[in-house]
Scaffold this motif. Structure first.
Motif, PDB file in Angstrom:
ATOM      1  N   ARG A  54       0.865  -1.190   0.000  1.00 15.32           N
ATOM      2  CA  ARG A  54       0.000   0.000   0.000  1.00 15.32           C
ATOM      3  C   ARG A  54       0.892   1.227   0.000  1.00 15.32           C
ATOM      4  O   ARG A  54       1.715   1.405   0.898  1.00 15.32           O
ATOM      5  N   HIS A  55       0.730   2.073  -1.022  1.00 20.20           N
ATOM      6  CA  HIS A  55       1.585   3.242  -1.175  1.00 20.20           C
ATOM      7  C   HIS A  55       0.720   4.501  -1.198  1.00 20.20           C
ATOM      8  O   HIS A  55      -0.184   4.613  -2.015  1.00 20.20           O
ATOM      9  N   ARG A  56       1.001   5.448  -0.286  1.00 26.83           N
ATOM     10  CA  ARG A  56       0.250   6.701  -0.280  1.00 26.83           C
ATOM     11  C   ARG A  56       0.656   7.534  -1.490  1.00 26.83           C
ATOM     12  O   ARG A  56       1.833   7.774  -1.718  1.00 26.83           O
ATOM     13  N   LEU A  57      -0.352   7.969  -2.257  1.00 23.95           N
ATOM     14  CA  LEU A  57      -0.104   8.750  -3.459  1.00 23.95           C
ATOM     15  C   LEU A  57      -0.232  10.244  -3.214  1.00 23.95           C
ATOM     16  O   LEU A  57       0.687  11.009  -3.469  1.00 23.95           O
ATOM     17  N   THR A  58      -1.389  10.674  -2.744  1.00 28.90           N
ATOM     18  CA  THR A  58      -1.679  12.087  -2.534  1.00 28.90           C
ATOM     19  C   THR A  58      -2.947  12.188  -1.709  1.00 28.90           C
ATOM     20  O   THR A  58      -3.464  11.181  -1.233  1.00 28.90           O
ATOM     21  N   SER A  59      -3.478  13.374  -1.594  1.00 23.46           N
ATOM     22  CA  SER A  59      -4.731  13.553  -0.860  1.00 23.46           C
ATOM     23  C   SER A  59      -5.896  13.695  -1.835  1.00 23.46           C
ATOM     24  O   SER A  59      -5.718  14.127  -2.985  1.00 23.46           O
ATOM     25  N   VAL A  60      -7.076  13.343  -1.375  1.00 24.80           N
ATOM     26  CA  VAL A  60      -8.297  13.550  -2.164  1.00 24.80           C
ATOM     27  C   VAL A  60      -8.437  15.032  -2.478  1.00 24.80           C
ATOM     28  O   VAL A  60      -8.768  15.417  -3.602  1.00 24.80           O
ATOM     29  N   GLU A  61      -8.141  15.866  -1.499  1.00 25.92           N
ATOM     30  CA  GLU A  61      -8.239  17.311  -1.677  1.00 25.92           C
ATOM     31  C   GLU A  61      -7.351  17.798  -2.833  1.00 25.92           C
ATOM     32  O   GLU A  61      -7.778  18.610  -3.654  1.00 25.92           O
ATOM     33  N   ALA A  62      -6.117  17.290  -2.915  1.00 23.44           N
ATOM     34  CA  ALA A  62      -5.204  17.700  -3.992  1.00 23.44           C
ATOM     35  C   ALA A  62      -5.756  17.305  -5.355  1.00 23.44           C
ATOM     36  O   ALA A  62      -5.681  18.080  -6.313  1.00 23.44           O
ATOM     37  N   VAL A  63      -6.317  16.101  -5.473  1.00 25.09           N
ATOM     38  CA  VAL A  63      -6.882  15.661  -6.755  1.00 25.09           C
ATOM     39  C   VAL A  63      -8.042  16.561  -7.153  1.00 25.09           C
ATOM     40  O   VAL A  63      -8.141  16.995  -8.299  1.00 25.09           O
ATOM     41  N   HIS A  64      -8.905  16.875  -6.198  1.00 26.08           N
ATOM     42  CA  HIS A  64     -10.058  17.726  -6.504  1.00 26.08           C
ATOM     43  C   HIS A  64      -9.633  19.159  -6.815  1.00 26.08           C
ATOM     44  O   HIS A  64     -10.191  19.779  -7.722  1.00 26.08           O
ATOM     45  N   GLU A  65      -8.640  19.680  -6.113  1.00 25.17           N
ATOM     46  CA  GLU A  65      -8.159  21.042  -6.378  1.00 25.17           C
ATOM     47  C   GLU A  65      -7.443  21.154  -7.719  1.00 25.17           C
ATOM     48  O   GLU A  65      -7.640  22.111  -8.456  1.00 25.17           O
ATOM     49  N   GLU A  66      -6.589  20.165  -8.026  1.00 22.11           N
ATOM     50  CA  GLU A  66      -5.807  20.210  -9.264  1.00 22.11           C
ATOM     51  C   GLU A  66      -6.592  19.710 -10.473  1.00 22.11           C
ATOM     52  O   GLU A  66      -6.214  19.956 -11.605  1.00 22.11           O
ATOM     53  N   GLY A  67      -7.643  18.943 -10.232  1.00 26.57           N
ATOM     54  CA  GLY A  67      -8.452  18.407 -11.319  1.00 26.57           C
ATOM     55  C   GLY A  67      -8.008  17.034 -11.785  1.00 26.57           C
ATOM     56  O   GLY A  67      -8.789  16.279 -12.347  1.00 26.57           O
ATOM     57  N   SER A  68      -6.746  16.690 -11.573  1.00 22.27           N
ATOM     58  CA  SER A  68      -6.204  15.366 -11.878  1.00 22.27           C
ATOM     59  C   SER A  68      -4.829  15.287 -11.241  1.00 22.27           C
ATOM     60  O   SER A  68      -4.246  16.306 -10.877  1.00 22.27           O
ATOM     61  N   TRP A  69      -4.334  14.057 -11.116  1.00 22.64           N
ATOM     62  CA  TRP A  69      -3.013  13.846 -10.509  1.00 22.64           C
ATOM     63  C   TRP A  69      -2.378  12.647 -11.192  1.00 22.64           C
ATOM     64  O   TRP A  69      -2.989  11.593 -11.298  1.00 22.64           O
ATOM     65  N   LEU A  70      -1.153  12.805 -11.661  1.00 28.69           N
ATOM     66  CA  LEU A  70      -0.489  11.794 -12.474  1.00 28.69           C
ATOM     67  C   LEU A  70       0.619  11.096 -11.698  1.00 28.69           C
ATOM     68  O   LEU A  70       1.359  11.724 -10.942  1.00 28.69           O
ATOM     69  N   PHE A  71       0.727   9.772 -11.893  1.00 32.50           N
ATOM     70  CA  PHE A  71       1.852   9.029 -11.335  1.00 32.50           C
ATOM     71  C   PHE A  71       2.221   7.893 -12.278  1.00 32.50           C
ATOM     72  O   PHE A  71       1.484   7.560 -13.206  1.00 32.50           O
ATOM     73  N   THR A  72       3.384   7.304 -12.058  1.00 35.94           N
ATOM     74  CA  THR A  72       3.903   6.253 -12.937  1.00 35.94           C
ATOM     75  C   THR A  72       4.090   4.967 -12.142  1.00 35.94           C
ATOM     76  O   THR A  72       4.557   4.991 -11.005  1.00 35.94           O
ATOM     77  N   VAL A  73       3.704   3.863 -12.771  1.00 37.51           N
ATOM     78  CA  VAL A  73       3.846   2.537 -12.175  1.00 37.51           C
ATOM     79  C   VAL A  73       4.578   1.615 -13.148  1.00 37.51           C
ATOM     80  O   VAL A  73       4.715   1.928 -14.330  1.00 37.51           O
ATOM     81  N   ARG A  74       5.048   0.484 -12.634  1.00 40.64           N
ATOM     82  CA  ARG A  74       5.587  -0.577 -13.484  1.00 40.64           C
ATOM     83  C   ARG A  74       4.579  -1.707 -13.435  1.00 40.64           C
ATOM     84  O   ARG A  74       4.161  -2.135 -12.358  1.00 40.64           O
ATOM     85  N   ASP A  75       4.155  -2.199 -14.613  1.00 36.91           N
ATOM     86  CA  ASP A  75       3.169  -3.278 -14.632  1.00 36.91           C
ATOM     87  C   ASP A  75       3.854  -4.624 -14.457  1.00 36.91           C
ATOM     88  O   ASP A  75       5.084  -4.712 -14.389  1.00 36.91           O
ATOM     89  N   ARG A  76       3.073  -5.690 -14.396  1.00 41.69           N
ATOM     90  CA  ARG A  76       3.632  -7.019 -14.125  1.00 41.69           C
ATOM     91  C   ARG A  76       4.538  -7.527 -15.239  1.00 41.69           C
ATOM     92  O   ARG A  76       5.280  -8.487 -15.053  1.00 41.69           O
ATOM     93  N   HIS A  77       4.504  -6.882 -16.410  1.00 46.41           N
ATOM     94  CA  HIS A  77       5.363  -7.277 -17.532  1.00 46.41           C
ATOM     95  C   HIS A  77       6.629  -6.428 -17.610  1.00 46.41           C
ATOM     96  O   HIS A  77       7.412  -6.571 -18.541  1.00 46.41           O
ATOM     97  N   GLY A  78       6.795  -5.511 -16.651  1.00 47.01           N
ATOM     98  CA  GLY A  78       7.990  -4.678 -16.608  1.00 47.01           C
ATOM     99  C   GLY A  78       7.878  -3.379 -17.377  1.00 47.01           C
ATOM    100  O   GLY A  78       8.854  -2.635 -17.473  1.00 47.01           O
TER     101      GLY A  78
END
Length: 144
Positions: free
Chosen positions: A4-28
């Protein structure tokens, strides 16, 4: 079970309109994920979708620009298809009758956590892979 990884706050997403992050999928492979506000009374106040239109490999959220959201719908900048922010479903345009790919998150005490077993958190923001991502020429009837 995923870490479980904390990303951001609900408030930040609603204020900014969207929030972007990067992940690695199971295929790399690296994938960008977009958090968007959900305005329905039921369910979570934020949803997470792979940052890609279902019609073409077009980013919905762009670094420095963000995502265009109108009336609870995420707008593809290339063809104007509109996806419901809460369900990911599109009923119009080139992407009609498709649904964005979801990523599992949890919301607890105003914070958004990544909980998807199929991905690993890499970083906040873009993957940095912009070589083929020129600003699209819109063929949409929607003007920005």
């Amino acid at each position: 079970m995923a870490v479980r990884h904390r990303l951001t706050s609900v408030e930040a997403v609603h204020e900014e309109g969207s929030w972007l992050f990067t992940v690695r999928d199971r295929h790399g492979a690296n994938e960008e994920v977009i958090l968007v506000p959900c305005t329905e009374d039921e369910g979570e106040p934020v949803e997470a979708w792979i940052n890609r239109c279902t019609h073409e490999d077009q980013r919905l959220h762009r670094e420095g620009v963000g995502a265009v959201i109108r009336d609870g719908q995420l707008v593809c900048p290339k063809h104007g298809s509109m996806f419901e922010t809460c369900s990911g479903y599109c009923d119009n345009g080139e992407a009609a009758d498709t649904t964005l790919v979801s990523v599992d998150i949890d919301v607890e005490d105003g914070s958004v956590y990544l909980t998807d077993d199929d991905v690993t958190f890499l970083s906040a923001g873009s993957s940095g892979d912009d070589e083929d991502d020129d600003t699209p020429g819109s063929t949409s009837h929607i003007q920005f």
